[in-house]
Write a protein that holds these residues in place. Structure first.
Motif, PDB file in Angstrom:
ATOM      1  N   LEU A 132       0.830  -1.208   0.000  1.00 57.33           N
ATOM      2  CA  LEU A 132       0.000   0.000   0.000  1.00 57.33           C
ATOM      3  C   LEU A 132       0.865   1.259   0.000  1.00 57.33           C
ATOM      4  O   LEU A 132       0.602   2.199  -0.767  1.00 57.33           O
ATOM      5  CB  LEU A 132      -0.932  -0.012   1.218  1.00 57.33           C
ATOM      6  CG  LEU A 132      -1.955   1.116   1.309  1.00 57.33           C
ATOM      7  CD1 LEU A 132      -2.889   1.092   0.107  1.00 57.33           C
ATOM      8  CD2 LEU A 132      -2.752   1.008   2.608  1.00 57.33           C
ATOM      9  N   ALA A 133       1.892   1.283   0.836  1.00 57.78           N
ATOM     10  CA  ALA A 133       2.755   2.463   0.908  1.00 57.78           C
ATOM     11  C   ALA A 133       3.487   2.694  -0.415  1.00 57.78           C
ATOM     12  O   ALA A 133       3.545   3.823  -0.921  1.00 57.78           O
ATOM     13  CB  ALA A 133       3.757   2.306   2.049  1.00 57.78           C
ATOM     14  N   LEU A 134       4.041   1.636  -0.995  1.00 53.02           N
ATOM     15  CA  LEU A 134       4.760   1.788  -2.256  1.00 53.02           C
ATOM     16  C   LEU A 134       3.813   2.148  -3.393  1.00 53.02           C
ATOM     17  O   LEU A 134       4.122   2.999  -4.240  1.00 53.02           O
ATOM     18  CB  LEU A 134       5.514   0.496  -2.591  1.00 53.02           C
ATOM     19  CG  LEU A 134       6.692   0.148  -1.676  1.00 53.02           C
ATOM     20  CD1 LEU A 134       7.215  -1.246  -1.999  1.00 53.02           C
ATOM     21  CD2 LEU A 134       7.806   1.171  -1.826  1.00 53.02           C
ATOM     22  N   GLY A 135       2.637   1.496  -3.441  1.00 47.75           N
ATOM     23  CA  GLY A 135       1.691   1.772  -4.516  1.00 47.75           C
ATOM     24  C   GLY A 135       1.178   3.198  -4.491  1.00 47.75           C
ATOM     25  O   GLY A 135       1.099   3.863  -5.524  1.00 47.75           O
ATOM     26  N   LEU A 136       0.840   3.703  -3.295  1.00 50.04           N
ATOM     27  CA  LEU A 136       0.337   5.072  -3.190  1.00 50.04           C
ATOM     28  C   LEU A 136       1.423   6.097  -3.507  1.00 50.04           C
ATOM     29  O   LEU A 136       1.157   7.115  -4.147  1.00 50.04           O
ATOM     30  CB  LEU A 136      -0.221   5.313  -1.785  1.00 50.04           C
ATOM     31  CG  LEU A 136      -1.466   4.506  -1.399  1.00 50.04           C
ATOM     32  CD1 LEU A 136      -1.866   4.806   0.032  1.00 50.04           C
ATOM     33  CD2 LEU A 136      -2.626   4.798  -2.350  1.00 50.04           C
ATOM     34  N   THR A 137       2.647   5.824  -3.059  1.00 53.27           N
ATOM     35  CA  THR A 137       3.737   6.776  -3.290  1.00 53.27           C
ATOM     36  C   THR A 137       4.130   6.840  -4.754  1.00 53.27           C
ATOM     37  O   THR A 137       4.184   7.930  -5.357  1.00 53.27           O
ATOM     38  CB  THR A 137       4.957   6.397  -2.438  1.00 53.27           C
ATOM     39  OG1 THR A 137       4.591   6.394  -1.052  1.00 53.27           O
ATOM     40  CG2 THR A 137       6.097   7.373  -2.662  1.00 53.27           C
ATOM     41  N   TYR A 138       4.388   5.700  -5.351  1.00 49.16           N
ATOM     42  CA  TYR A 138       4.807   5.704  -6.749  1.00 49.16           C
ATOM     43  C   TYR A 138       3.642   5.985  -7.691  1.00 49.16           C
ATOM     44  O   TYR A 138       3.845   6.433  -8.817  1.00 49.16           O
ATOM     45  CB  TYR A 138       5.480   4.376  -7.106  1.00 49.16           C
ATOM     46  CG  TYR A 138       6.876   4.284  -6.538  1.00 49.16           C
ATOM     47  CD1 TYR A 138       7.971   4.792  -7.240  1.00 49.16           C
ATOM     48  CD2 TYR A 138       7.105   3.741  -5.283  1.00 49.16           C
ATOM     49  CE1 TYR A 138       9.246   4.738  -6.715  1.00 49.16           C
ATOM     50  CE2 TYR A 138       8.382   3.679  -4.750  1.00 49.16           C
ATOM     51  CZ  TYR A 138       9.447   4.177  -5.469  1.00 49.16           C
ATOM     52  OH  TYR A 138      10.715   4.127  -4.936  1.00 49.16           O
ATOM     53  N   GLY A 139       2.410   5.739  -7.233  1.00 47.64           N
ATOM     54  CA  GLY A 139       1.253   6.155  -8.021  1.00 47.64           C
ATOM     55  C   GLY A 139       1.169   7.658  -8.134  1.00 47.64           C
ATOM     56  O   GLY A 139       0.755   8.197  -9.166  1.00 47.64           O
ATOM     57  N   ALA A 140       1.567   8.371  -7.059  1.00 47.27           N
ATOM     58  CA  ALA A 140       1.594   9.834  -7.113  1.00 47.27           C
ATOM     59  C   ALA A 140       2.613  10.316  -8.147  1.00 47.27           C
ATOM     60  O   ALA A 140       2.335  11.232  -8.923  1.00 47.27           O
ATOM     61  CB  ALA A 140       1.919  10.402  -5.731  1.00 47.27           C
ATOM     62  N   TYR A 141       3.797   9.689  -8.154  1.00 46.12           N
ATOM     63  CA  TYR A 141       4.782  10.060  -9.172  1.00 46.12           C
ATOM     64  C   TYR A 141       4.266   9.763 -10.581  1.00 46.12           C
ATOM     65  O   TYR A 141       4.434  10.553 -11.502  1.00 46.12           O
ATOM     66  CB  TYR A 141       6.085   9.291  -8.945  1.00 46.12           C
ATOM     67  CG  TYR A 141       6.782   9.599  -7.650  1.00 46.12           C
ATOM     68  CD1 TYR A 141       6.775  10.881  -7.108  1.00 46.12           C
ATOM     69  CD2 TYR A 141       7.446   8.601  -6.935  1.00 46.12           C
ATOM     70  CE1 TYR A 141       7.407  11.157  -5.916  1.00 46.12           C
ATOM     71  CE2 TYR A 141       8.088   8.877  -5.735  1.00 46.12           C
ATOM     72  CZ  TYR A 141       8.061  10.163  -5.229  1.00 46.12           C
ATOM     73  OH  TYR A 141       8.695  10.437  -4.044  1.00 46.12           O
ATOM     74  N   GLY A 142       3.625   8.598 -10.737  1.00 46.38           N
ATOM     75  CA  GLY A 142       3.117   8.229 -12.046  1.00 46.38           C
ATOM     76  C   GLY A 142       1.990   9.107 -12.522  1.00 46.38           C
ATOM     77  O   GLY A 142       1.797   9.275 -13.736  1.00 46.38           O
TER      78      GLY A 142
END
Length: 247
Positions: free
Chosen positions: A89-99
């Motif tokens: 969840l932490a990685l998906g939300l963080t890198y989703g913001a970059y994407g």
């Protein structure tokens, strides 16, 4: 490092890393597409909410977010996250913001005339997005997404800090048990490189097919492809010379 340590610790750790990467990448892709699209909306309130999400998760640490999900959420909400799910969840939300910034930029780069053509054809905003904007923006998203995917793969090492038995966590256990730091960390470097290389080659294939969908497929690289192009160019020039001599 013994054979038993490699089979009992390293190989299961590699599989956990693969799972965390795939699940986090799927979540990040969905978040990036949704948030990036919302940031191009005509409604200011929609753009504002999407922008707040982007700034919030771009400006926070994925590691601290993992700690917050694992250690703070149970105290605040009486709900315990499974550590692996918290990491995903932490990685998906963080890198989703970059994407989402990649998606927003690619959609903004679609020529205005293409959108106007969709309006002239009577398409709804969703139809214009699905049939006109996304097909043209998608090939431009793939190279930046490739970089984000590699960064995400390397970022999965953070889950070892919340007791997820990925290959970094397994490597530390093997290092402590065998007292061999150099072989363990060298092997970790090699495995991360191989996984990143495989992901890069796969994304190159995706980019080729994406560009083929809009008639911009790049030629296949490599020595043999270049030689074939030179031979065909030489045959073409020879035919022109022969034709000129015949005349």
């Amino acid at each position: 490092m013994t054979q038993g340590m490699f089979e009992n610790y390293f190989l299961p750790g590699v599989w956990v890393t693969v799972q965390v990467t795939l699940f986090s990448a799927a979540l990040a892709a969905a978040v990036a597409l949704i948030v990036g699209t919302l940031r191009t909306s005509r409604l200011w309130i929609v753009r504002f909410v999407a922008g707040v999400y982007f700034e919030l998760f771009r400006g926070t640490s994925a590691l601290i977010l993992m700690f917050w999900l694992v250690f703070a959420v149970p105290l605040m909400f009486r709900w315990q996250f499974v550590p692996m799910y918290a990491g995903v969840l932490a990685l998906g939300l963080t890198y989703g913001a970059y994407g989402s910034e990649v998606v927003r930029g690619a959609l903004a780069a679609v020529p205005v005339a293409q959108r106007e053509a969709g309006v002239a054809l009577g398409f709804t905003p969703f139809q214009r997005l699905r049939r006109i904007e996304l097909p043209q923006a998608w090939p431009e998203m793939v190279p930046p997404f490739n970089n984000l995917l590699i960064e995400l793969l390397k970022g999965t090492a953070l889950v070892s800090t919340i007791m997820v038995a990925d290959m970094t966590y397994a490597g530390n256990l093997v290092r402590i048990g065998s007292n061999e730091s150099a072989p363990v960390y060298t092997l970790l470097l090699v495995i991360y490189f191989v996984m990143a290389f495989v992901l890069t080659r796969g994304m190159r294939v995706v980019e080729r097919y994406a560009k083929a969908g809009i008639g911009q497929a790049p030629p296949r690289g490599g020595l043999w492809s270049r030689l074939a192009l030179r031979e065909s160019a030489g045959e073409g020039s020879g035919a022109l010379t022969a034709g000129g001599a015949a005349r």
